[in-house]
Motif scaffolding. Structure first.
Motif, mmCIF file in Angstrom:
data_model
loop_
_atom_site.group_PDB
_atom_site.id
_atom_site.type_symbol
_atom_site.label_atom_id
_atom_site.label_comp_id
_atom_site.label_asym_id
_atom_site.label_seq_id
_atom_site.Cartn_x
_atom_site.Cartn_y
_atom_site.Cartn_z
ATOM 1 N N GLY A 142 0.818 -1.215 0.000
ATOM 2 C CA GLY A 142 0.000 0.000 0.000
ATOM 3 C C GLY A 142 0.847 1.258 0.000
ATOM 4 O O GLY A 142 0.535 2.221 -0.702
ATOM 5 N N LYS A 143 1.913 1.264 0.803
ATOM 6 C CA LYS A 143 2.762 2.451 0.877
ATOM 7 C C LYS A 143 3.417 2.773 -0.468
ATOM 8 O O LYS A 143 3.627 3.947 -0.807
ATOM 9 N N LYS A 144 3.717 1.740 -1.251
ATOM 10 C CA LYS A 144 4.347 1.965 -2.556
ATOM 11 C C LYS A 144 3.387 2.637 -3.537
ATOM 12 O O LYS A 144 3.809 3.438 -4.379
ATOM 13 N N ILE A 145 2.107 2.292 -3.441
ATOM 14 C CA ILE A 145 1.152 2.779 -4.433
ATOM 15 C C ILE A 145 0.377 4.005 -3.963
ATOM 16 O O ILE A 145 -0.343 4.637 -4.759
ATOM 17 N N ILE A 146 0.507 4.372 -2.671
ATOM 18 C CA ILE A 146 -0.223 5.526 -2.138
ATOM 19 C C ILE A 146 0.077 6.823 -2.905
ATOM 20 O O ILE A 146 -0.858 7.569 -3.252
ATOM 21 N N PRO A 147 1.326 7.160 -3.172
ATOM 22 C CA PRO A 147 1.581 8.432 -3.896
ATOM 23 C C PRO A 147 0.855 8.517 -5.246
ATOM 24 O O PRO A 147 0.308 9.559 -5.596
ATOM 25 N N ALA A 148 0.848 7.379 -5.980
ATOM 26 C CA ALA A 148 0.167 7.384 -7.281
ATOM 27 C C ALA A 148 -1.334 7.560 -7.108
ATOM 28 O O ALA A 148 -1.989 8.267 -7.897
ATOM 29 N N CYS A 149 -1.923 6.911 -6.068
ATOM 30 C CA CYS A 149 -3.350 7.050 -5.822
ATOM 31 C C CYS A 149 -3.694 8.490 -5.425
ATOM 32 O O CYS A 149 -4.742 9.034 -5.845
ATOM 33 N N GLU A 150 -2.847 9.108 -4.590
ATOM 34 C CA GLU A 150 -3.088 10.492 -4.192
ATOM 35 C C GLU A 150 -3.040 11.423 -5.405
ATOM 36 O O GLU A 150 -3.864 12.349 -5.532
ATOM 37 N N LYS A 151 -2.114 11.141 -6.316
ATOM 38 C CA LYS A 151 -2.008 11.966 -7.533
ATOM 39 C C LYS A 151 -3.241 11.786 -8.413
ATOM 40 O O LYS A 151 -3.811 12.757 -8.944
ATOM 41 N N ALA A 152 -3.723 10.524 -8.560
ATOM 42 C CA ALA A 152 -4.905 10.271 -9.391
ATOM 43 C C ALA A 152 -6.148 10.908 -8.782
ATOM 44 O O ALA A 152 -7.024 11.416 -9.509
ATOM 45 N N LEU A 153 -6.262 10.900 -7.441
ATOM 46 C CA LEU A 153 -7.396 11.553 -6.790
ATOM 47 C C LEU A 153 -7.367 13.061 -7.011
ATOM 48 O O LEU A 153 -8.400 13.702 -7.265
ATOM 49 N N GLU A 154 -6.178 13.602 -6.875
ATOM 50 C CA GLU A 154 -6.026 15.048 -7.078
ATOM 51 C C GLU A 154 -6.402 15.441 -8.498
ATOM 52 O O GLU A 154 -7.033 16.476 -8.734
ATOM 53 N N ASP A 155 -6.043 14.589 -9.475
ATOM 54 C CA ASP A 155 -6.346 14.877 -10.882
ATOM 55 C C ASP A 155 -7.740 14.403 -11.279
ATOM 56 O O ASP A 155 -8.151 14.585 -12.439
ATOM 57 N N LYS A 156 -8.432 13.670 -10.340
ATOM 58 C CA LYS A 156 -9.749 13.102 -10.623
ATOM 59 C C LYS A 156 -9.699 12.178 -11.836
ATOM 60 O O LYS A 156 -10.596 12.185 -12.693
ATOM 61 N N ASN A 157 -8.662 11.348 -11.854
ATOM 62 C CA ASN A 157 -8.445 10.435 -12.984
ATOM 63 C C ASN A 157 -8.908 9.047 -12.565
ATOM 64 O O ASN A 157 -8.181 8.274 -11.937
#
Length: 365
Positions: free
Chosen positions: A55-70
């Motif tokens: 989870g820690k490895k993929i959290i930054p990418a998920c946060e970026k996708a949420l921010e971009d609403k992707n």
């Protein structure tokens, strides 16, 4: 079934081996259960650490996708997570609990009401929830210091169950082989250290002559019960023999008392008769006059309670040491002079039966 029970009761080896193996089996089973529980805790801990790392490895990418609403990127990241065989499902929610992405497409857009959502909104680190079957790990997704979403991963219990099943089967096989080897070892040890000596004892007991009226017993060694029955028969035989000889002895003593009383009544000389306990059972009038005693005062009294004269006591002692022989000594009194003759009677087995004490006036010698 009854044949098996009788076989067990009659076989001393089975009576020892089976209870022993049962106790050892229970102990090994409890130890294996404790070991499996500890192993399960280790597997759960390892799985939890693995999922947290994933989870820690993929959290930054998920946060970026949420921010971009992707949403497409969110779906891609969810799929990457579920590629791990230890993951049952993964989903991403917004702060209100709406499912923005889920590995199960039919769950998209629905509301999730789990209590862990509220706790995750306030937390800065992953939260771990466990039940009997699964582990839920919740990661807060942040933008700066604000929670913008939640990543939840549910682990699959299948890998741990499979590992524990494999270990369990191995342990049970090991226990079975161990009990088999222990049973063979006990069989060998008992055969040489217990069964053989008991069989020899059984042969000795079988050779002991018993009357035909004794209880019927097995001719072959059949275990403790058979051996116990044979020993009981021998003790019963000894007891009956002992009672027989005691009765014989009592009969002999009673007959001797009757004989002595009849003899005493036919003698003119002073005489005093003793039973097997050296108590006075008869005294005639002549002896009472010689001893200056009353008959009622001395009957059934012990001889030592009547005769206090040291000389008479020495004569009695000498007579006791020389049974079935007449010991004669000079015995003067205040009025007359007598000889005293004492004979102590014993049977062939050295049992004391009684005694005769005669007083002869010197003038009659």
């Amino acid at each position: 079934m009854n044949k098996l029970i009788n076989k067990f009761k009659s076989n001393i080896i089975l009576q020892i081996i089976f209870p022993t193996l049962f106790v050892i089996g229970i102990i090994l089973f409890l130890l294996s259960a404790s070991s499996l529980y500890q192993q399960k805790l280790i597997f759960v801990e390892e799985l939890t650490e693995q999922i947290i790392s994933l989870g820690k490895k993929i959290i930054p990418a998920c946060e970026k996708a949420l921010e971009d609403k992707n949403d497409l990127n969110l779906l891609q990241y969810i799929n990457q997570i579920t590629e791990n065989t230890n993951v049952a499902y993964a989903m991403i929610l917004n702060p209100e609990g709406k499912i923005l992405a889920h590995s199960q497409l039919n769950r998209w857009g629905k509301m999730y009401r789990g209590l862990e959502i509220k706790q995750a909104l306030k937390s800065k680190k992953p939260l771990i929830y466990k039940n009997k079957k699964n582990i839920y790990i919740v990661f807060p997704l942040k933008k700066k210091d604000k929670t913008i979403g939640i990543l939840q991963i549910k682990t699959s219990s299948l890998p741990i169950t499979q590992k524990l099943t494999t270990i369990k089967n191995t342990i049970y096989l090991t226990i079975f082989i161990s009990l088999l080897l222990i049973g063979l070892w006990l069989l060998t040890i008992l055969k040489f250290t217990l069964t053989a000596p008991l069989k020899n004892l059984n042969s000795v007991i079988e050779s002991f002559p018993l009357p035909q009226s004794s209880s019927p017993i097995q001719k072959e060694f059949g275990g403790f019960n058979s051996l116990k029955q044979k020993i009981n028969n021998i003790f019963k035989h000894f007891k009956s023999e002992q009672l027989f000889f005691q009765n014989q002895s009592l009969s002999s003593k009673e007959c001797m008392n009757i004989l002595l009383k009849n003899i005493g009544q036919t003698l003119n000389e002073g005489n005093l008769l003793l039973d097997s306990n050296n108590k006075i059972i008869f005294i005639n009038d002549s002896a009472c006059k010689i001893l200056n005693l009353k008959k009622n005062d001395i009957l059934n009294c012990h001889i030592l309670d009547i005769f206090k004269n040291p000389k008479i006591l020495n004569i009695i002692k000498k007579a006791l040491n020389n049974p079935n022989q007449t010991v004669e000594e000079y015995f003067p009194t205040e009025k007359t002079k007598h000889n005293i003759k004492i004979t102590m009677i014993k049977d062939q087995k050295n049992n004391h039966l009684g005694g005769i004490i005669l007083f002869y006036p010197l003038s009659s010698q």
